[in-house]
Design a protein around this motif. Structure first.
Motif, short mmCIF file in Angstrom:
data_model
loop_
_atom_site.label_atom_id
_atom_site.label_comp_id
_atom_site.label_asym_id
_atom_site.label_seq_id
_atom_site.Cartn_x
_atom_site.Cartn_y
_atom_site.Cartn_z
N ARG A 176 0.75 -1.27 -0.20
CA ARG A 176 0.13 0.04 0.19
C ARG A 176 0.64 1.30 -0.03
O ARG A 176 1.86 1.34 0.88
CB ARG A 176 -0.83 0.09 1.25
CG ARG A 176 -1.80 1.24 1.17
CD ARG A 176 -2.80 1.41 2.58
NE ARG A 176 -3.91 0.38 2.12
CZ ARG A 176 -4.79 0.15 2.97
NH1 ARG A 176 -4.90 1.11 4.03
NH2 ARG A 176 -5.84 -0.37 2.73
N THR A 177 0.57 2.15 -0.91
CA THR A 177 1.32 3.34 -0.89
C THR A 177 0.25 4.49 -1.29
O THR A 177 -0.81 4.11 -1.63
CB THR A 177 2.43 3.40 -2.29
OG1 THR A 177 1.79 3.19 -3.37
CG2 THR A 177 3.41 2.30 -2.02
N GLY A 178 1.05 5.66 -1.16
CA GLY A 178 0.05 6.94 -1.51
C GLY A 178 -0.08 7.94 -0.58
O GLY A 178 0.41 7.70 0.64
N GLU A 179 -0.20 9.18 -1.10
CA GLU A 179 -0.43 9.98 -0.06
C GLU A 179 -1.55 10.40 1.05
O GLU A 179 -1.47 10.62 2.22
CB GLU A 179 -0.03 11.75 -0.80
CG GLU A 179 1.17 11.85 -1.31
CD GLU A 179 1.37 13.37 -2.07
OE1 GLU A 179 0.70 14.08 -1.42
OE2 GLU A 179 2.13 13.27 -3.13
N ASP A 180 -2.60 9.97 0.35
CA ASP A 180 -3.88 10.35 1.07
C ASP A 180 -4.68 8.84 0.64
O ASP A 180 -4.64 8.36 -0.06
CB ASP A 180 -4.68 11.51 0.47
CG ASP A 180 -4.08 12.87 0.66
OD1 ASP A 180 -3.50 12.90 1.71
OD2 ASP A 180 -4.16 13.80 -0.18
N PRO A 181 -5.58 8.64 1.65
CA PRO A 181 -6.63 7.68 1.47
C PRO A 181 -7.33 7.75 0.20
O PRO A 181 -7.40 8.85 -0.25
CB PRO A 181 -7.56 7.81 2.66
CG PRO A 181 -6.88 8.69 3.72
CD PRO A 181 -5.88 9.50 2.84
N PRO A 182 -7.79 6.78 -0.29
CA PRO A 182 -8.58 6.98 -1.70
C PRO A 182 -9.84 7.44 -1.28
O PRO A 182 -10.34 7.33 -0.18
CB PRO A 182 -8.89 5.51 -2.15
CG PRO A 182 -8.59 4.66 -0.89
CD PRO A 182 -7.53 5.54 -0.22
N ALA A 183 -10.50 7.94 -2.18
CA ALA A 183 -12.12 8.65 -2.12
C ALA A 183 -12.72 7.67 -1.28
O ALA A 183 -12.93 6.31 -1.83
CB ALA A 183 -12.53 9.00 -3.52
N GLY A 184 -13.62 8.00 -0.53
CA GLY A 184 -14.73 7.01 0.06
C GLY A 184 -14.24 6.34 0.96
O GLY A 184 -15.07 5.62 1.96
N TRP A 185 -12.84 6.52 1.27
CA TRP A 185 -12.27 5.70 2.51
C TRP A 185 -12.64 5.92 3.84
O TRP A 185 -12.85 7.08 3.93
CB TRP A 185 -10.71 5.67 2.38
CG TRP A 185 -10.02 4.93 3.83
CD1 TRP A 185 -9.97 3.46 3.62
CD2 TRP A 185 -9.69 5.33 4.90
NE1 TRP A 185 -9.52 3.18 4.96
CE2 TRP A 185 -9.28 4.23 5.77
CE3 TRP A 185 -9.53 6.81 5.26
CZ2 TRP A 185 -8.64 4.54 6.93
CZ3 TRP A 185 -9.02 6.84 6.83
CH2 TRP A 185 -8.76 5.84 7.60
N HIS A 186 -13.25 4.84 4.77
CA HIS A 186 -13.44 5.22 6.06
C HIS A 186 -12.65 3.98 6.96
O HIS A 186 -12.48 3.07 6.43
CB HIS A 186 -15.04 5.14 6.33
CG HIS A 186 -15.68 6.34 5.73
ND1 HIS A 186 -15.41 7.43 6.55
CD2 HIS A 186 -16.36 6.61 4.54
CE1 HIS A 186 -16.25 8.49 5.50
NE2 HIS A 186 -16.99 7.56 4.60
N PRO A 187 -12.23 4.43 8.15
CA PRO A 187 -11.50 3.37 9.10
C PRO A 187 -12.40 2.13 9.15
O PRO A 187 -13.42 2.33 9.47
CB PRO A 187 -11.25 4.06 10.29
CG PRO A 187 -11.39 5.66 10.03
CD PRO A 187 -12.38 5.74 8.86
N THR A 188 -11.55 1.19 9.13
CA THR A 188 -11.98 -0.17 9.56
C THR A 188 -12.36 -0.13 11.16
O THR A 188 -11.66 0.42 11.77
CB THR A 188 -11.06 -1.33 9.45
OG1 THR A 188 -11.08 -1.38 7.76
CG2 THR A 188 -11.90 -2.58 9.64
N ARG A 189 -13.79 -0.62 11.35
CA ARG A 189 -13.87 -0.62 12.97
C ARG A 189 -13.70 -1.96 13.66
O ARG A 189 -14.06 -3.06 12.80
CB ARG A 189 -15.24 0.12 13.24
CG ARG A 189 -15.45 1.22 12.66
CD ARG A 189 -14.94 2.45 13.74
NE ARG A 189 -15.15 3.69 13.17
CZ ARG A 189 -14.26 4.79 13.20
NH1 ARG A 189 -13.05 4.65 13.42
NH2 ARG A 189 -14.48 5.93 12.72
#
Length: 183
Positions: free
Chosen positions: A170-183
């Motif tokens: 996993r790489t990237g500066e920001d989370p992808p659109a629509g991402w929300h933390p896993t609970r």
């Protein structure tokens, strides 16, 4: 912007930009650490002993310590007492915690900190005095605490970048659109 809830405003107040930048770093860090099992949270890179689990626990401690002790002179909570007695306890003891515990610990610490900062902002804004003082008893403001916290996240999100890439690419500066933390 709901697909990018972590994005700071493009034209806002100083408070909106500062809190937005902090929340962007928090979201990026959480995304880097998100959805892993014990093996993923205990993986290391090269000669470093840092793990994503250790960073989750460390940053939970930092959130509670800044928002409770540094801002108000209050205890960050009994759960953090071992951190005062054992160097690097937060980093090393995370290996004994289940992934769900680490995610919940960080999530709840961030939630508590946001509440405390919002209350302080309504009672003095960024110039709200902190409990701690600088060298020679110089006053410290909420502004300084928030910038210090932002710096802490920037540093550790860089560490999380390297560790997460080694776990599953996993790489990237920001989370992808629509991402929300896993609970």
């Amino acid at each position: 912007m709901s697909d990018y809830w972590w994005e700071p405003p493009f034209a806002g107040t100083e408070i909106e930009h500062l809190l937005g930048a902090l929340d962007r770093q928090r979201a990026t860090f959480r995304w880097k650490a998100d959805g892993l099992d014990t093996a993923g949270l205990t993986a290391t890179v090269g000669a470093s002993s840092l793990t994503l689990g250790g960073l989750l626990k460390h940053l939970a401690l930092v959130e509670d310590y800044h928002a409770a002790w540094k801002l108000h002179g209050e205890s960050p909570g009994e759960r953090w007492k071992p951190a005062q007695e054992t160097e690097d306890w937060d980093y090393t003891s995370a290996a004994d915690d289940a992934p769900e515990e680490l995610y919940a610990l960080w999530d709840s610490a961030v939630s508590r900190a946001r509440e405390r900062y919002n209350l302080a902002l309504t009672d003095g804004g960024l110039d709200h005095p902190a409990h701690i003082t600088g060298p020679d008893d110089q006053p410290v403001s909420l502004r300084r605490l928030l910038f210090d916290l932002l710096e802490e996240y920037a540093r550790h999100t860089g560490h999380a970048d390297l560790i997460r890439e080694s776990v599953d690419g996993r790489t990237g500066e920001d989370p992808p659109a629509g991402w929300h933390p896993t609970r």
